[in-house]
Design a protein around this motif. Structure first.
Motif, PDB file in Angstrom:
ATOM      1  N   GLN A 192      17.048  -2.709  -2.278  1.00  0.00           N
ATOM      2  CA  GLN A 192      17.740  -3.318  -1.142  1.00  0.00           C
ATOM      3  C   GLN A 192      17.467  -2.470   0.100  1.00  0.00           C
ATOM      4  O   GLN A 192      17.887  -1.316   0.173  1.00  0.00           O
ATOM      5  N   GLN A 193      16.725  -3.026   1.056  1.00  0.00           N
ATOM      6  CA  GLN A 193      16.466  -2.293   2.290  1.00  0.00           C
ATOM      7  C   GLN A 193      17.759  -2.212   3.091  1.00  0.00           C
ATOM      8  O   GLN A 193      18.583  -3.112   3.046  1.00  0.00           O
ATOM      9  N   MET A 194      17.917  -1.101   3.813  1.00  0.00           N
ATOM     10  CA  MET A 194      19.147  -0.914   4.571  1.00  0.00           C
ATOM     11  C   MET A 194      18.873  -0.099   5.821  1.00  0.00           C
ATOM     12  O   MET A 194      17.853   0.568   5.928  1.00  0.00           O
ATOM     13  N   GLU A 195      19.798  -0.209   6.748  1.00  0.00           N
ATOM     14  CA  GLU A 195      19.788   0.653   7.921  1.00  0.00           C
ATOM     15  C   GLU A 195      21.228   0.900   8.336  1.00  0.00           C
ATOM     16  O   GLU A 195      22.107   0.072   8.105  1.00  0.00           O
ATOM     17  N   GLU A 196      21.444   2.077   8.899  1.00  0.00           N
ATOM     18  CA  GLU A 196      22.766   2.436   9.418  1.00  0.00           C
ATOM     19  C   GLU A 196      22.594   2.880  10.855  1.00  0.00           C
ATOM     20  O   GLU A 196      21.687   3.635  11.175  1.00  0.00           O
ATOM     21  N   ARG A 204      16.911   4.445   8.372  1.00  0.00           N
ATOM     22  CA  ARG A 204      16.392   3.323   7.595  1.00  0.00           C
ATOM     23  C   ARG A 204      16.092   3.848   6.206  1.00  0.00           C
ATOM     24  O   ARG A 204      15.669   4.985   6.037  1.00  0.00           O
ATOM     25  N   GLY A 205      16.295   2.998   5.234  1.00  0.00           N
ATOM     26  CA  GLY A 205      16.027   3.415   3.869  1.00  0.00           C
ATOM     27  C   GLY A 205      16.250   2.272   2.916  1.00  0.00           C
ATOM     28  O   GLY A 205      16.105   1.103   3.275  1.00  0.00           O
ATOM     29  N   TYR A 206      16.635   2.622   1.678  1.00  0.00           N
ATOM     30  CA  TYR A 206      16.862   1.599   0.671  1.00  0.00           C
ATOM     31  C   TYR A 206      17.796   2.102  -0.406  1.00  0.00           C
ATOM     32  O   TYR A 206      17.909   3.293  -0.668  1.00  0.00           O
ATOM     33  N   ASP A 256       0.846  -1.187   0.000  1.00  0.00           N
ATOM     34  CA  ASP A 256       0.000   0.000   0.000  1.00  0.00           C
ATOM     35  C   ASP A 256       0.886   1.243   0.000  1.00  0.00           C
ATOM     36  O   ASP A 256       1.604   1.499   0.968  1.00  0.00           O
ATOM     37  N   PRO A 257       0.854   2.058  -1.081  1.00  0.00           N
ATOM     38  CA  PRO A 257       1.727   3.240  -1.146  1.00  0.00           C
ATOM     39  C   PRO A 257       1.514   4.232  -0.001  1.00  0.00           C
ATOM     40  O   PRO A 257       2.404   5.015   0.310  1.00  0.00           O
ATOM     41  N   ALA A 258       0.366   4.196   0.659  1.00  0.00           N
ATOM     42  CA  ALA A 258       0.110   5.104   1.776  1.00  0.00           C
ATOM     43  C   ALA A 258       0.727   4.600   3.084  1.00  0.00           C
ATOM     44  O   ALA A 258       0.811   5.339   4.047  1.00  0.00           O
ATOM     45  N   SER A 259       1.175   3.346   3.109  1.00  0.00           N
ATOM     46  CA  SER A 259       1.750   2.770   4.318  1.00  0.00           C
ATOM     47  C   SER A 259       3.145   3.336   4.565  1.00  0.00           C
ATOM     48  O   SER A 259       3.932   3.491   3.632  1.00  0.00           O
ATOM     49  N   PRO A 260       3.484   3.609   5.830  1.00  0.00           N
ATOM     50  CA  PRO A 260       4.849   4.055   6.119  1.00  0.00           C
ATOM     51  C   PRO A 260       5.880   2.954   5.894  1.00  0.00           C
ATOM     52  O   PRO A 260       7.066   3.210   5.868  1.00  0.00           O
ATOM     53  N   PHE A 261       5.426   1.714   5.697  1.00  0.00           N
ATOM     54  CA  PHE A 261       6.326   0.591   5.464  1.00  0.00           C
ATOM     55  C   PHE A 261       6.346   0.170   3.998  1.00  0.00           C
ATOM     56  O   PHE A 261       6.862  -0.886   3.662  1.00  0.00           O
ATOM     57  N   PHE A 262       5.798   0.989   3.124  1.00  0.00           N
ATOM     58  CA  PHE A 262       5.767   0.703   1.692  1.00  0.00           C
ATOM     59  C   PHE A 262       7.189   0.626   1.158  1.00  0.00           C
ATOM     60  O   PHE A 262       8.037   1.453   1.482  1.00  0.00           O
ATOM     61  N   VAL A 263       7.453  -0.385   0.347  1.00  0.00           N
ATOM     62  CA  VAL A 263       8.753  -0.546  -0.297  1.00  0.00           C
ATOM     63  C   VAL A 263       8.556  -0.335  -1.792  1.00  0.00           C
ATOM     64  O   VAL A 263       7.662  -0.922  -2.396  1.00  0.00           O
ATOM     65  N   ILE A 264       9.376   0.497  -2.377  1.00  0.00           N
ATOM     66  CA  ILE A 264       9.263   0.794  -3.807  1.00  0.00           C
ATOM     67  C   ILE A 264       9.479  -0.494  -4.592  1.00  0.00           C
ATOM     68  O   ILE A 264      10.479  -1.180  -4.395  1.00  0.00           O
TER      69      ILE A 264
END
Length: 188
Positions: free
Chosen positions: A99-103, A138-140, A26-34
């Motif tokens: 690719q999901q990532m976090e630092e 967090r990002g990608y 769901d593009p409106a979700s804060p957890f949406f992944v492109i």
């Protein structure tokens, strides 16, 4: 009887996991992944300074560097030229891999510390060995492809730097704000 309850619990956990995965579509979700196959359309040339292979985008404009506390993206190229600037021309770039990532970054102790009384029982949320607090992004990584500009490697997009319990990747609205008039993200 125990086996039936165990099976019911496992089935419920599986169904809950599937609904959580569905929310990411769901593009409106804060957890949406492109999704892979999306496209970034660059509307203006971007000049990459000598001695670097990336350029930062933040708040709808090219930025000199990254403001940690606001969502940002950086466009990376494969070739590092130490003497000449390089230009990424306007064009379309297909996202081939996401690719999901976090630092994680440990923030040092502040020079002035305040005393506090709490009921944590000695548990420090997000602390490390020397007591500094951890923050993170967090990002990608969006791995890009263009036949016209094969030197373009990827776009890395991160949400604002935050405490671990507040951190999130950039949303679609965040990306629109980061890109401004510079670029547009097209979903498949």
């Amino acid at each position: 009887m125990i086996m039936t309850r165990l099976l019911a619990v496992l089935l419920a956990a599986t169904l809950v996991g599937c609904t959580a995965m569905e929310a990411t579509r769901d593009p409106a979700s804060p957890f949406f992944v492109i999704p892979e196959g999306s496209m970034i359309e660059l509307h203006q040339p971007l000049e990459i300074r000598p001695g670097t292979a990336r350029i930062w985008l933040q708040r709808g404009r090219v930025a000199a560097g990254q403001d940690w506390y606001a969502p940002s993206c950086n466009l990376e190229i494969r070739t590092l030229d130490r003497e000449h600037s390089q230009t990424v021309a306007p064009g379309s770039f297909v996202i081939r891999r996401v690719q999901q990532m976090e630092e994680r970054v440990e923030r040092p102790h502040p020079e002035v510390q305040l005393a506090a009384v709490g009921f944590s029982g000695g548990l420090r949320m997000g602390g490390y060995d020397d007591g500094g607090m951890m923050g993170m992004w967090r990002g990608y990584h969006l791995w890009l492809e263009s036949e016209e500009q094969p030197d373009v490697l990827r776009m890395t997009c991160m949400g604002a730097f935050a405490d671990p319990w507040e951190v999130r990747p950039p949303s679609l609205e965040d990306l629109r704000g980061i890109f401004g008039d510079i670029a547009t993200l097209h979903l498949p």
